[in-house]
Design a protein around this motif. Structure first.
Motif, PDB file in Angstrom:
ATOM      1  N   LEU A   1      75.576  20.985  78.035  1.00 15.31           N
ATOM      2  CA  LEU A   1      74.962  20.725  76.739  1.00 15.31           C
ATOM      3  C   LEU A   1      73.609  20.078  76.981  1.00 15.31           C
ATOM      4  CD1 LEU A   1      77.826  19.295  74.472  1.00 15.31           C
ATOM      5  CD2 LEU A   1      77.078  21.670  74.732  1.00 15.31           C
TER       6      LEU A   1
ATOM      7  N   MET B   1      69.738  18.679  74.907  1.00 13.55           N
ATOM      8  CA  MET B   1      69.097  18.280  73.645  1.00 13.55           C
ATOM      9  C   MET B   1      67.593  18.172  73.856  1.00 13.55           C
ATOM     10  SD  MET B   1      70.490  14.324  73.745  1.00 13.55           S
ATOM     11  CE  MET B   1      70.552  14.199  71.981  1.00 13.55           C
TER      12      MET B   1
ATOM     13  N   TYR C   1      66.949  13.086  72.074  1.00 17.04           N
ATOM     14  CA  TYR C   1      67.290  12.185  73.173  1.00 17.04           C
ATOM     15  C   TYR C   1      66.771  10.777  72.882  1.00 17.04           C
ATOM     16  CZ  TYR C   1      67.264   9.807  77.623  1.00 17.04           C
ATOM     17  OH  TYR C   1      67.439   8.866  78.606  1.00 17.04           O
TER      18      TYR C   1
ATOM     19  N   VAL D   1      78.320  11.600  74.680  1.00 14.83           N
ATOM     20  CA  VAL D   1      78.339  12.484  73.515  1.00 14.83           C
ATOM     21  C   VAL D   1      79.658  12.307  72.762  1.00 14.83           C
ATOM     22  CG1 VAL D   1      78.275  14.877  72.718  1.00 14.83           C
ATOM     23  CG2 VAL D   1      76.786  14.151  74.597  1.00 14.83           C
TER      24      VAL D   1
ATOM     25  N   VAL E   1      76.666  14.708  66.019  1.00 11.94           N
ATOM     26  CA  VAL E   1      76.933  15.707  67.049  1.00 11.94           C
ATOM     27  C   VAL E   1      77.091  17.089  66.407  1.00 11.94           C
ATOM     28  CG1 VAL E   1      78.435  16.396  68.950  1.00 11.94           C
ATOM     29  CG2 VAL E   1      77.984  13.973  68.528  1.00 11.94           C
TER      30      VAL E   1
ATOM     31  N   LEU F   1      76.342  21.212  67.098  1.00 11.48           N
ATOM     32  CA  LEU F   1      76.265  22.079  68.271  1.00 11.48           C
ATOM     33  C   LEU F   1      75.777  23.477  67.923  1.00 11.48           C
ATOM     34  CD1 LEU F   1      79.693  21.285  70.009  1.00 11.48           C
ATOM     35  CD2 LEU F   1      77.489  20.200  70.447  1.00 11.48           C
TER      36      LEU F   1
ATOM     37  N   THR G   1      67.692  24.613  69.748  1.00  9.75           N
ATOM     38  CA  THR G   1      67.878  23.279  70.323  1.00  9.75           C
ATOM     39  C   THR G   1      66.533  22.597  70.508  1.00  9.75           C
ATOM     40  OG1 THR G   1      69.879  24.030  71.478  1.00  9.75           O
ATOM     41  CG2 THR G   1      68.880  21.986  72.250  1.00  9.75           C
TER      42      THR G   1
ATOM     43  N   TYR H   1      72.717  19.337  69.929  1.00  6.39           N
ATOM     44  CA  TYR H   1      73.057  19.763  71.285  1.00  6.39           C
ATOM     45  C   TYR H   1      73.235  21.279  71.318  1.00  6.39           C
ATOM     46  CZ  TYR H   1      74.176  14.819  71.843  1.00  6.39           C
ATOM     47  OH  TYR H   1      74.110  13.452  71.871  1.00  6.39           O
TER      48      TYR H   1
ATOM     49  N   MET I   1      72.938  17.120  79.562  1.00  7.79           N
ATOM     50  CA  MET I   1      73.983  16.101  79.652  1.00  7.79           C
ATOM     51  C   MET I   1      74.795  16.295  80.943  1.00  7.79           C
ATOM     52  SD  MET I   1      73.535  14.434  76.802  1.00  7.79           S
ATOM     53  CE  MET I   1      71.777  14.851  77.003  1.00  7.79           C
TER      54      MET I   1
END
Length: 331
Positions: free
Chosen positions: A160, A162, A167, A178, A189, A191, A232, A239, A257
């Motif tokens: 994952l 970001m 960040y 996360v 969170v 996705l 993203t 994420y 991550m």
């Protein structure tokens, strides 16, 4: 399947100078007739003494960018060592290039440990330690007439990522963090993922279970791979699912991550060689060893970006890298 090393569809770039796109399917595995590699290269730090003089070797790869580059790197190394090389890179799908090596229709290609362990060898649980994973794959494939040479640190697995703004806002660096954020601030969170990742045991469902996440379905948006990176980067989701060697990570300045619980399978790239070929030409191992040792995620991201972001030819990118590293010299 799409989305795993060897089976995902990244915008393919084709070597236009010598190799051509070949559409005929042979034996149902996608293998096609190839074209000679005609790079004017001489030994640098690899191939000294031309130990492959007299060999005629066929190199194969899958069709996505990283594989095209790795196939070219292998072929260029063989040429510098004196071999005549047939280029059968760019075979569609994973099984075609794999079966080519198994059947001896190709002599060698780079493969991923996780792909072999799960897809070819039928195991459901990956081995967390990358060395142990490689050893298990090597031992299992010995009976199939395929020899695995030493692996690289290049590990093209799931992650994952970001953008910088998110960040700065959330300051997560690991998947455990996360998971903590998903509990403390559930709406944070969000996705962007592929449909396959959303449903695979080694994708989102398994990740949620391993890390104790419970992300509402409404916070998960499914989309094509390439769109995930742009969305993203824009911050449309906090994420995005990425591949750890993708050049767009670096070009879009994304923060990846860490998989601190080692949930995702290891997909280390390693040369696979038809065992009969290796017995006849054992110098293949020594020719490829220093090149493989140099490959890691940073190298892969840089080379992949030159193709996927800058639009360069993958074979030329491979040749430039081999020369820059001193592995070969241009004639």
């Amino acid at each position: 399947m799409s989305g795993r090393p060897g089976v995902r569809a990244v915008r393919p770039a084709v070597r236009l100078t010598v190799a051509v796109v070949l559409l005929a399917v042979v034996s149902g595995c996608g293998l096609t007739s190839g074209s000679p590699m005609v790079d004017d290269v001489e030994p640098g730090t690899v191939g000294q003494g031309k130990p492959l003089e007299g060999a005629s070797l066929t190199v194969t790869s899958k069709e996505f960018t990283e594989q095209l580059i790795l196939g070219a790197i292998m072929g260029i190394a063989f040429q510098a060592a004196g071999a005549e090389v047939v280029d059968r890179t760019g075979i569609q799908g994973s099984v075609g290039s794999r079966e080519a090596v198994v059947k001896g229709e190709a002599d060698a290609g780079f493969e991923y440990t996780g792909t072999a362990w799960i897809t070819y060898q039928g195991n459901s649980r990956p081995i967390p330690d990358p060395r142990e994973q490689w050893l298990a794959v090597r031992d299992a494939d010995a009976k199939n007439g395929v020899t695995w040479l030493e692996p690289s640190r290049l590990n093209n697995t799931y992650a994952l990522a970001m953008n910088q703004a998110n960040y700065e806002r959330y300051r997560t660096r690991t998947l455990s963090e996360v998971a903590e954020l998903s509990t403390s601030d559930p709406g944070a969170v969000t996705l962007c993922v592929e449909g396959e990742f959303a449903n695979r045991a080694d994708g989102l469902p398994g990740m949620e279970k391993a890390y104790g996440m419970d992300i509402p379905a409404g916070d998960v948006t499914q989309m094509d791979t390439g769109i995930i990176y742009t969305q993203t980067a824009k911050g449309a989701c906090a994420y995005g699912e990425v591949f750890t060697t993708d050049g767009r990570i670096k070009s879009m300045n994304l923060v990846v991550m860490e998989d601190d619980k080692k949930f995702f399978p290891n997909y280390n790239a390693a040369p696979t060689v038809n065992s009969k070929t290796l017995k006849k030409w054992p110098a293949i191992a020594e020719v490829l060893a220093p090149v493989t040792e140099k490959l890691d995620n940073n190298v892969a991201q840089t080379l992949n970006a030159r193709v996927d972001v800058d639009g360069e030819d993958p074979h030329q990118v491979a040749l430039d890298w081999m020369v820059a590293e001193g592995f070969v010299k241009e004639g």
